[in-house]
Design an enzyme around this catalytic site. Structure first.
Site, short mmCIF file in Angstrom:
data_model
loop_
_atom_site.label_atom_id
_atom_site.label_comp_id
_atom_site.label_asym_id
_atom_site.label_seq_id
_atom_site.Cartn_x
_atom_site.Cartn_y
_atom_site.Cartn_z
N HIS A 122 0.77 -1.31 0.05
CA HIS A 122 0.04 0.06 0.10
C HIS A 122 0.90 1.28 0.08
O HIS A 122 2.05 1.28 0.58
CB HIS A 122 -0.72 -0.04 1.28
CG HIS A 122 -1.68 0.88 1.42
ND1 HIS A 122 -1.66 2.20 1.61
CD2 HIS A 122 -3.37 0.74 1.28
CE1 HIS A 122 -2.72 2.76 1.97
NE2 HIS A 122 -3.77 2.07 1.49
N ASP A 199 2.89 -4.81 8.07
CA ASP A 199 1.73 -4.10 7.75
C ASP A 199 0.44 -4.78 7.92
O ASP A 199 0.31 -5.63 7.08
CB ASP A 199 1.66 -3.19 6.40
CG ASP A 199 0.66 -2.36 6.10
OD1 ASP A 199 -0.47 -2.76 6.80
OD2 ASP A 199 0.44 -1.93 5.03
N GLN A 202 -4.53 -5.13 6.65
CA GLN A 202 -5.61 -6.02 5.78
C GLN A 202 -5.74 -7.21 6.36
O GLN A 202 -6.68 -8.21 5.96
CB GLN A 202 -5.08 -5.96 4.33
CG GLN A 202 -6.58 -6.05 3.41
CD GLN A 202 -7.52 -4.97 3.48
OE1 GLN A 202 -8.54 -5.18 3.44
NE2 GLN A 202 -6.87 -3.94 3.15
N LYS A 225 -10.58 -0.97 10.43
CA LYS A 225 -11.03 -2.27 9.41
C LYS A 225 -11.51 -3.43 10.14
O LYS A 225 -11.63 -4.46 9.72
CB LYS A 225 -9.86 -2.22 8.55
CG LYS A 225 -9.39 -1.45 7.39
CD LYS A 225 -8.06 -1.52 6.83
CE LYS A 225 -8.22 -0.38 5.67
NZ LYS A 225 -6.74 -0.40 5.03
N CYS A 363 -4.67 2.43 -3.62
CA CYS A 363 -3.58 3.08 -3.25
C CYS A 363 -2.21 2.00 -3.37
O CYS A 363 -1.34 1.95 -2.68
CB CYS A 363 -3.64 3.22 -1.57
SG CYS A 363 -4.87 4.35 -1.04
C1 LIG Z 1 -5.93 0.32 4.69
C2 LIG Z 1 -4.37 0.09 4.43
C3 LIG Z 1 -3.42 0.92 4.86
C4 LIG Z 1 -3.64 2.22 5.41
O1 LIG Z 1 -4.30 2.33 6.75
P1 LIG Z 1 -5.04 3.83 7.33
O2 LIG Z 1 -6.06 3.43 8.27
O3 LIG Z 1 -5.62 4.24 6.04
O4 LIG Z 1 -3.92 4.12 8.02
C5 LIG Z 1 -2.12 0.16 4.76
N1 LIG Z 1 -1.76 -0.73 4.32
C6 LIG Z 1 -2.58 -1.53 4.05
C7 LIG Z 1 -2.41 -2.93 3.57
C8 LIG Z 1 -4.05 -1.34 4.06
O5 LIG Z 1 -5.08 -2.24 3.80
#
Ligand SMILES: *Cc1c(COP(=O)(O)O)cnc(C)c1O
Length: 405
Positions: A122, A199, A202, A225, A363
């Site tokens: 992302h 990260d 997701q 999320k 993104c």
């Molecule tokens: C949504 C997402 C982000 C960013 O998250 P925010 O809540 O907008 O800070 C980063 N990495 C992944 C894989 C995402 O799905």
């Protein structure tokens, strides 16, 4: 299982509405999940019963707010199995957490050091590292991907060296749904004493990660999320790393003593939590995790695997539909395109039929460049979605195809 499912949908007031005269089918969970009544009630309860600033007052309300905030930190610690609660930092979200780590690493890097990310990231796990490279003269390396949307692990091994100082990859790709082999990524990196940031934005809506078993150095995610509120997220950091890194922002709450000559910093976790935080958000993040655990991650996995499989099969029956991202290990995210039709146009028409999907580059522009496409239509499922939602999606996509060709 049927009864359980019916009860689950009923937990989400927003899902009871009609959109454009049709029952809402919400399949944009990858962008943000919906919130159950329990979470909505917890926000109201905080502001109607215990609102006060934390860690600052001797008065009763301030104590209550502080206790609730710290209880939530412990819930996160238990959920992600961190060794200590002070290894759990509240942030504004995933983006903020990655920026914190990237910013604090400035003092630890020298020109020529290397940072490894992947082609599947992302933008929020790309840009902060590019900015860190600009500040320090470090070099960004990228693990390449194949047509299925899987990382080339052999090349990753070749990229690793004594110059590597940090590896930052996502657990699950938001654009394609690929579940990356993070255990292997972490183990390989540690042969070079490299820090690894995962990260998990997701992944955490679908999987319950164990940060000690993974042995990652940082794990980040966003509450919104995972059925929680926006504006709050988590940075798990191993104690040794959090002690090594300098504070990110200066201000109230993060200090031990301030004078004009010298300021000393507070202990973990407060060293990284300057200023009045999103108190309600932090507390209710814990409520969202409680909620997800009452559903249970075994049930979540079972339901989402069923939805992924069923939706994949049904969508592929549409002639001219191509699924982008065909990794063997996938979370319940399906990106697709209809031949010769722009994804945006599909999104607009299915919205008229009550179906919420995301269209565009998600993104992740480098992934779109890899496939040489402008974007995709993305349907992302949560445990509260149903087979009927898939049926409505499939017939809406068919309608869109007829109208647009
Ligand atoms: C949504 C997402 C982000 C960013 O998250 P925010 O809540 O907008 O800070 C980063 N990495 C992944 C894989 C995402 O799905």
């Amino acid at each position: 299982m049927k009864t359980k499912l019916r009860n689950i949908v009923a937990d989400f007031p927003i899902l009871q509405q009609q959109v454009n005269g049709k029952p809402l089918v919400y399949l944009d969970n990858g962008a943000s999940s919906q919130k159950p009544q329990m979470v909505i009630d917890a926000i109201t309860k905080y502001y109607s019963e215990i609102n006060a600033n934390i860690h600052r007052g001797v008065h009763t309300l301030s104590q209550k707010a502080t206790d609730a905030y710290e209880d939530s930190r412990q819930k996160l610690q238990a959920h992600f199995n961190a060794k200590h609660s002070y290894e759990i930092l509240f942030t504004k979200g995933t983006t903020d957490a990655i920026n914190l780590v990237a910013s604090s690493f400035t003092t630890l890097l020298n020109a020529g050091d290397e940072i490894i990310i992947s082609h599947l990231e992302h933008h929020s796990n790309i840009v902060p590292w590019q900015m860190l490279c600009e500040r320090t003269g470090a070099v960004l390396k990228v693990i390449p991907m194949d047509e299925n949307g899987e990382l080339l692990m052999k090349t990753y091994e070749d990229l690793l060296s004594d110059k590597t100082k940090i590896v930052a990859v996502n657990h699950v790709s938001n654009a394609l749904g690929t579940i990356n082999p993070i255990e292997e990524i972490i183990t390989l990196a540690h042969q070079y004493n490299t820090a690894v940031l995962i990260d998990g934005a997701q992944a955490t809506p679908h999987i319950k990660p164990d940060v000690q078993a993974l042995n990652c150095d940082f794990y980040v995610c966003s509450a919104h999320k995972m059925c929680g509120p926006t504006g709050v997220g988590m940075l798990y950091g191993k104690e040794e790393w959090l002690n090594k890194l300098p504070p990110y922002q200066g201000g109230g709450e993060m200090i031990k003593e301030v004078s004009f000559e010298k300021t000393t910093y507070a202990e973990l976790p407060h060293k990284f939590e300057a200023g009045t935080p999103n108190i309600a958000g932090g507390i209710v993040f814990g409520t969202a995790i409680d909620y997800m655990n009452t559903i249970g991650f075994d049930y979540i996995k079972q339901q989402e695997e069923m939805l992924l499989q069923y939706a994949t099969e049904e969508l592929l029956k549409i002639e001219g539909l191509q699924i982008i991202g065909t990794a063997t290990q996938k979370a319940s995210v399906i990106s697709f395109n209809l031949k010769n039709i722009h994804p945006y146009d599909v999104g607009v028409i299915v919205d008229k039929l009550g179906v919420a999907v995301r269209t565009g580059h998600h993104c992740t522009q480098p992934i779109m460049s890899f496939y040489n496409i402008a974007g995709t239509v993305r349907a992302s499922f949560m445990f509260y979605n149903t087979k009927n939602d898939v049926d409505v999606l499939v017939s809406a996509v068919k309608r869109a195809q007829i109208m647009l060709s």
